[in-house]
Design an enzyme around this catalytic site. Structure first.
Site: not given
Ligand code: GLC
Length: 716
Positions: A271-273
């Site tokens: 996932s992104d942050w």
């Protein structure tokens, strides 16, 4: 059985057998920890020792984005993972190595203006070598979002507006980061991001909703990711944007049906942050548990930073909201990447010398070459450039003249501002003897007052030529750096008009992470050079171009609007129902200031008419198109031939023109060169429907190369 003889530890066994053996030995808690990427400590190394206390040796991954590399601590964390955990599974360490690591190259938007994929590959390979030496196993790059709205700060990180060009650059970047030889352990694992549609952010605002028709998704946003998967990228990052009501980081259609089932991707999805937790903000999850449930069931394997998988997956399994099979599949994909990287055999990185060594000379040379090839000469009235020998008094005016940090761009990792060659330093270093160079800042990049104007205007009056250095700071583009206007920040536009009013010829140098609004200042500029954010050697490259030691060859990878109000404006727009002047803006029309593909040279290139082997092509054959380009000037140069097509009548409307192929070549003064395009109907003339099925229709196709055009027919 002794640990070293366990099948998963046997490097001679097939990778899948090792993955299955290890998975079969893991407890549920160990599996869930593998799905956690620990972001704490990425902001500075001071947090990493704290992290060393907090962390568990069974975590799957860590982010190393600290201000300074800390190889000793990276190896210390890895030693805990390998020696203090029951199964000794190594962690994978990721970082944002976006356009260089210690040596900083031009931003990707600028790199794409070079039309030189081989340089992209070389720069990524250099960055991989530098990052690997500091303990990075995995880069969160290449970013291959497509953007047509320059208000979006992250346009700086893209390879521009063309899906065709971005696909070719993506493939080059993956080969550069992961190494060329298939089957050998890659230098770094690459990461295709942000999957998908993030560049379509509403209003150019970051982290926003994206309303993308399935047709548009397949036509504009998915092709570079498909190219990256085909090139063997080991990982993909899910995006922040809400895609048509289903956020990309919980979008099973994207992450499983397309990425895995259609494209056969076997790597891991991170996932992104905090993107899993952000599903709550986006109104797609009522709480953390539901966010974790929706993300992992959609196909996100590794949860970056927010810890929701670690906190909730155990309970979600007990509630049968997440199946054991889903967990196992995610763990398998992470283990597969780790085995593939050779982390089980080589978990540690050789200790570095410990000194903060400067970048290698060959990498700096590559950075300077890349910077020079990425800059675009937009205007050169009366061939005022290169600077004539008659110029004795040269002035450099503007806030970007003596600026260093701005040239590094937004994602400069371990780049050091003090090592950057500023525009002033670059020109001063290469100025011919006898030419006087004086400088005045005039105003700040943003904010400040007009008290520097008088000095700047007086200097302009007392000079033969002004180099006016304007643009943005590094923080005005990149992530979370959208601007509501492309206007030059602060008082810069006013300074430009005041300097132009002196009557001294002005060459405008634009340092920026995006096209900026020049409609008001352009008429007063004799020449304009898009410098972009050129990296560590930017000033040296600019000097070579201005002083004629190199011939500019860059061409725009993105359309340059006249004004912010024209956005979105891009080369592959669809035609209107009525032809111009109907439908135009009453004030600025709908032609940009500079077209996609625009770029001038110090020489001239003449194009022959396009030659086609046959007037018709059928689906099972190819059609050879050729054009002869002659360098009719007195200087050697490099020309890029951009081949566009248009399908004027189709079952789904097609763009006014679509870049379909490109080729660059050096052509000596007076020489000619034949450029060829082997048209493959299935690849080049078909188009996707809303479900990604390729459609090839009979009928006429228009073909463009430079000022030339031709037409042929597809016969089914
Ligand atoms: C950021 C960015 C992404 C980056 C990641 C790790 O928010 O969106 O591009 O790779 O977090 O720093």
């Amino acid at each position: 059985m002794a640990a070293e003889t366990l099948p998963y530890r046997n490097a001679r066994l097939p990778l899948e057998q090792r993955v299955r053996d290890l998975l079969g030995r893991m407890t549920l808690e160990e599996k869930i920890d593998q799905l956690h990427q620990c972001g704490a400590g990425d902001t500075n190394p001071n947090n990493l020792p704290l992290l060393a206390e907090q962390f568990r040796p069974t975590y799957g991954s860590f982010i190393l984005n600290g201000a300074q590399p800390d190889l000793a601590l990276r190896n210390a964390l890895q030693r805990k993972c390998v020696e203090e955990s029951r199964l000794g599974i190594p962690a994978i360490f990721g970082a944002d190595v976006i356009h260089g690591y210690r040596t900083i190259f031009p931003i990707p938007l600028a790199q794409a203006c070079s039309w030189n994929p081989e340089l992209v590959r070389q720069a990524c390979a250099a960055a991989a070598e530098e990052a690997r030496a500091q303990g990075v196993d995995w880069t969160f790059a290449p970013m291959v979002d497509i953007a047509v709205d320059a208000r979006w700060g992250r346009i700086a990180e893209t390879f521009g507006e063309s899906p065709c060009a971005a696909s070719i650059y993506c493939e080059a970047a993956v080969r550069g980061y992961q190494g060329l030889e298939a089957g050998t352990s890659p230098a770094l694992a690459a990461c295709l991001k942000h999957f998908a549609g993030y560049g379509n952010s509403e209003g150019g605002r970051d982290y926003s909703y994206t309303d993308i028709s399935p047709q548009r998704l397949w036509e504009m946003h998915l092709p570079p990711f498909a190219a990256g998967v085909k090139a063997g990228a080991r990982t993909v990052m899910s995006a922040y944007n809400d895609l048509n009501g289903v956020p990309a980081s919980a979008n099973r259609h994207l992450l499983t049906e397309i990425l895995r089932n259609r494209w056969g991707f076997e790597g891991l999805v991170v996932s992104d942050w905090n993107a899993v937790r952000q599903l709550i903000n986006q109104g797609f999850a009522a709480d953390e548990a539901e966010a974790a449930e929706k993300a992992i069931n959609a196909g996100v394997d590794l949860d970056m930073a927010d810890g929701l998988y670690r906190k909730h997956l155990g309970a979600l399994m007990q509630q049968t909201r997440v199946s054991p099979g889903t967990i196992d599949a995610a763990v398998q994909r992470i283990l597969r990447v780790k085995f593939d990287l050779g982390l089980f055999e080589h978990p540690f990185c050789p200790p570095a010398s410990g000194e903060d060594l400067p970048p290698r000379g060959d990498f700096l040379k590559l950075a300077e070459e890349f910077a020079a090839q990425s800059m675009v000469l937009l205007k050169n009235r009366g061939d005022i450039l290169p600077v004539a020998g008659s110029v004795c008094r040269l002035a450099m005016i503007g806030p970007l003249g003596d600026e260093k940090a701005a040239l590094l761009g937004a994602w400069s990792q371990q780049g050091r501002a003090h090592e950057v060659v500023s525009l002033l330093e670059g020109v001063r270093e290469k100025l011919p003897a006898g030419v006087q160079l004086r400088a005045a800042q005039g105003c700040a990049i943003d904010g400040g007052g007009r008290d520097g104007f008088a000095e700047a205007v007086a200097l302009a009056r007392d000079s033969d030529l002004v180099l006016l250095c304007l643009g943005e700071s590094a923080q005005m583009s990149g992530e979370n750096a959208s601007r509501s206007t492309l206007r030059l920040p602060g008082l810069q536009q006013e300074l430009a008009l005041a300097v132009a009013a002196t009557g001294t010829p002005v060459v405008l140098l634009v340092v920026s992470g995006r096209p900026v609004e020049l409609a008001a200042v352009e008429p007063g500029m004799a020449a304009i050079l898009a410098v972009w954010q050129p990296g560590t050697r930017g000033g040296a490259a600019v000097a070579d171009l201005l002083l004629g030691r190199r011939n500019p060859s860059g061409r725009l990878s993105v359309t340059w609007p006249r004004t912010t109000g024209q956005i979105p404006i891009y080369h592959n727009m669809r035609p209107r129902a009525r032809v111009s002047p109907n439908g135009e803006y009453q004030d600025f029309g709908t032609t940009p200031l500079y077209e996609f593909g625009h770029g001038l040279s110090y020489t001239r290139f003449a194009y022959s008419p396009i030659r086609l082997r046959r007037p018709t092509v059928s689906p099972d054959e190819t059609l050879q198109a050729e054009v002869t380009v002659t360098n009719t000037g007195r200087r050697d140069g490099t020309e890029t031939v951009l081949w566009f097509i248009r399908d004027p009548a189709a079952g789904i409307t097609r763009p006014l023109k679509e870049l379909t192929h490109f080729e660059s070549a050096a052509i000596a003064a007076g020489a000619s060169r034949v450029f060829q395009f082997e048209i493959n109907p299935a690849r080049d003339l078909s188009f996707p429907d809303g479900d990604g099925r390729r459609i090839l229709e009979p009928g006429e196709i228009l073909l463009f190369a430079g000022p030339e055009s031709a037409r042929f027919n597809v016969a089914l």
